[in-house]
Motif scaffolding. Sequence first.
Motif, PDB file in Angstrom:
ATOM      1  N   ARG A 298      38.262  40.754  31.672  1.00 26.26           N
ATOM      2  CA  ARG A 298      39.718  40.706  31.823  1.00 26.26           C
ATOM      3  C   ARG A 298      40.083  40.015  33.137  1.00 26.26           C
ATOM      4  O   ARG A 298      39.596  40.393  34.204  1.00 26.26           O
ATOM      5  N   PRO A 299      40.944  38.992  33.068  1.00 23.66           N
ATOM      6  CA  PRO A 299      41.347  38.292  34.291  1.00 23.66           C
ATOM      7  C   PRO A 299      41.897  39.262  35.331  1.00 23.66           C
ATOM      8  O   PRO A 299      42.684  40.158  35.032  1.00 23.66           O
TER       9      PRO A 299
ATOM     10  N   LEU B  49      37.614  43.552  38.457  1.00 21.90           N
ATOM     11  CA  LEU B  49      36.480  43.385  39.368  1.00 21.90           C
ATOM     12  C   LEU B  49      35.336  42.656  38.681  1.00 21.90           C
ATOM     13  O   LEU B  49      34.671  41.818  39.292  1.00 21.90           O
ATOM     14  N   LYS B  50      35.100  42.968  37.407  1.00 23.54           N
ATOM     15  CA  LYS B  50      34.017  42.289  36.689  1.00 23.54           C
ATOM     16  C   LYS B  50      34.244  40.785  36.651  1.00 23.54           C
ATOM     17  O   LYS B  50      33.306  40.000  36.880  1.00 23.54           O
ATOM     18  N   ALA B  51      35.470  40.364  36.349  1.00 29.39           N
ATOM     19  CA  ALA B  51      35.746  38.926  36.283  1.00 29.39           C
ATOM     20  C   ALA B  51      35.591  38.286  37.657  1.00 29.39           C
ATOM     21  O   ALA B  51      34.892  37.274  37.820  1.00 29.39           O
ATOM     22  N   ARG B  52      36.240  38.876  38.655  1.00 29.16           N
ATOM     23  CA  ARG B  52      36.220  38.279  39.989  1.00 29.16           C
ATOM     24  C   ARG B  52      34.813  38.234  40.562  1.00 29.16           C
ATOM     25  O   ARG B  52      34.365  37.197  41.077  1.00 29.16           O
ATOM     26  N   TYR B  53      34.102  39.351  40.467  1.00 32.10           N
ATOM     27  CA  TYR B  53      32.791  39.426  41.096  1.00 32.10           C
ATOM     28  C   TYR B  53      31.720  38.675  40.313  1.00 32.10           C
ATOM     29  O   TYR B  53      30.767  38.156  40.900  1.00 32.10           O
ATOM     30  N   ALA B  54      31.844  38.618  38.982  1.00 34.32           N
ATOM     31  CA  ALA B  54      30.855  37.859  38.204  1.00 34.32           C
ATOM     32  C   ALA B  54      30.981  36.365  38.482  1.00 34.32           C
ATOM     33  O   ALA B  54      29.972  35.664  38.667  1.00 34.32           O
ATOM     34  N   ILE B  55      32.202  35.872  38.520  1.00 32.94           N
ATOM     35  CA  ILE B  55      32.413  34.442  38.770  1.00 32.94           C
ATOM     36  C   ILE B  55      31.923  34.076  40.171  1.00 32.94           C
ATOM     37  O   ILE B  55      31.175  33.113  40.366  1.00 32.94           O
TER      38      ILE B  55
ATOM     39  N   ARG C  50      40.555  33.326  27.502  1.00 32.72           N
ATOM     40  CA  ARG C  50      40.158  34.166  28.631  1.00 32.72           C
ATOM     41  C   ARG C  50      39.338  33.355  29.632  1.00 32.72           C
ATOM     42  O   ARG C  50      39.524  33.483  30.848  1.00 32.72           O
ATOM     43  N   GLY C  51      38.414  32.539  29.129  1.00 33.56           N
ATOM     44  CA  GLY C  51      37.627  31.712  30.028  1.00 33.56           C
ATOM     45  C   GLY C  51      38.502  30.793  30.857  1.00 33.56           C
ATOM     46  O   GLY C  51      38.301  30.642  32.068  1.00 33.56           O
ATOM     47  N   ARG C  52      39.504  30.202  30.218  1.00 28.10           N
ATOM     48  CA  ARG C  52      40.390  29.299  30.945  1.00 28.10           C
ATOM     49  C   ARG C  52      41.228  30.053  31.969  1.00 28.10           C
ATOM     50  O   ARG C  52      41.465  29.565  33.082  1.00 28.10           O
ATOM     51  N   GLU C  53      41.670  31.276  31.627  1.00 31.73           N
ATOM     52  CA  GLU C  53      42.425  32.086  32.582  1.00 31.73           C
ATOM     53  C   GLU C  53      41.561  32.445  33.788  1.00 31.73           C
ATOM     54  O   GLU C  53      42.077  32.577  34.907  1.00 31.73           O
ATOM     55  N   ASN C  54      40.274  32.603  33.551  1.00 33.94           N
ATOM     56  CA  ASN C  54      39.356  32.936  34.642  1.00 33.94           C
ATOM     57  C   ASN C  54      38.855  31.705  35.384  1.00 33.94           C
ATOM     58  O   ASN C  54      38.052  31.829  36.317  1.00 33.94           O
ATOM     59  N   GLY C  55      39.302  30.524  34.963  1.00 34.47           N
ATOM     60  CA  GLY C  55      38.895  29.295  35.639  1.00 34.47           C
ATOM     61  C   GLY C  55      37.486  28.844  35.315  1.00 34.47           C
ATOM     62  O   GLY C  55      36.855  28.131  36.109  1.00 34.47           O
TER      63      GLY C  55
ATOM     64  N   ASP D 208      35.537  48.593  33.666  1.00 34.58           N
ATOM     65  CA  ASP D 208      35.363  47.782  34.867  1.00 34.58           C
ATOM     66  C   ASP D 208      34.373  48.477  35.808  1.00 34.58           C
ATOM     67  O   ASP D 208      34.000  49.635  35.606  1.00 34.58           O
ATOM     68  N   PHE D 209      33.936  47.754  36.812  1.00 38.22           N
ATOM     69  CA  PHE D 209      33.170  48.409  37.865  1.00 38.22           C
ATOM     70  C   PHE D 209      34.028  49.531  38.458  1.00 38.22           C
ATOM     71  O   PHE D 209      35.248  49.385  38.595  1.00 38.22           O
TER      72      PHE D 209
END
Length: 430
Positions: free
Chosen positions: A84-85, A88-94, A135-140, A384-385
């Motif tokens: 989910r954009p 923590l999972k999105a931000r920290y994984a990227i 979702r991928g595009r929202e996460n950049g 999430d984490f």
Amino acid sequence: MEDGSAHAEGHDGDRDQQGGHGRRYGYDCDVLVIGGGIVGLSTAYALTRAAPGTRVTVLEKEPGPARHQTGHNSGVIHSGVYYRPGSLKARYAIEGAAELVKFCAEYGIAHEVTGKLIVATGRDELPRLHALVQRGRENGIPVRELGPAQIMEYEPEVRGLAAIHVGTTGVCDFGAVAARLADSAQASGASVRYGAEVTVVDRRAWGVAVRTASGEVVRARALVNCAGLQCDRVARLTGDDPGMRIVPFRGEYYELARPGLVRGLVYPVPDPAFPFLGVHLTRGVDGGVHVGPNAVPALAREGYSWSAVRPRELAGTLGWPGSWRIARRHWRYGAGELRRSLSKRAFATAVRRLLPAVTDADLRPATAGVRAQAVLRDGTLADDFLIQESPRTVHVLNAPSPAATASLPIGREVARRALRLLRDADGDTR
């Protein structure tokens, strides 16, 4: 471990004055980290870099690092496309994926950025595949949409109606990463002790003391709980109610006898109602191809096979209301996973949706893993984490996949919180 009512002896009388740091109580270290998996070791690594001179001790009950979740997985460096954009999972994984590749390159750790395919094999999966694109595009994250012929350009033996290619996914040796984090932390002054199982925690206003199974007592100004499969139990030892329980799920793998059937990484379209990604194909850094995992309830916290049963731990899982609510909510999904666990033929049939050429004989049993999944009382699977703070303590309570990918930023965040606890404690004692 003993239950949370047990405590080590207090050390209120063991105090002396040390400069401008306020009162000291004969501390053995400033920050004590419980757990020598990749998250605990990344936290120690981050502490030694963010605040040189901070005395850090890591206690790990096993004889070496990365003996559980870190060392029992498919070795995938996740891109962050699923999450989910803003989470923590999105931000920290990227963030973590890019850092991890650099870390591996710097220290000569086996890794490769392979990219991966997420393949829809049925029409009902196409809307979910399209949602992943969005979702991928929202996460950049760069995502390329593929048709059937383009799928075969990447993976000649894979079949599907449509797919997406995610170029930033890779593979590495997470066990080697954890070992390097331990070495680097120790080189900066941290102490990493193996074979040191924490059985008792005594938290007081002045700090925390723990006792290990050998009877050793270690006193610290702050405690970090990175105990993975045991993290909720450690939280209860401190006297905290974490509001969740770890429900262990075993992931069973096979190795492909004909690794030439797969060039890289191939995933099905995941079911968003469940946190598992489904049986996938992963070419690792050693050139072998792992198939799996499925997801079945484990009968022990470290239950890597059906024969591994610990009645007390199983009773704890069954006694948690959330476990029964999960079972009622997902029994159909669970029944399918159980069937694939007990029948190699059923497992192979599931794999053939992606890889039609695979036969039952192509699947050779490989080492299983156990996922430490946090489950809330209402049966919700923590998505999430989950990091919680309490006096003198930081608890990492949900850090399954993609935590290995995200370990460097997770470690920095946990270290930041631990150092804030130290600053606050210093302010209280000046």
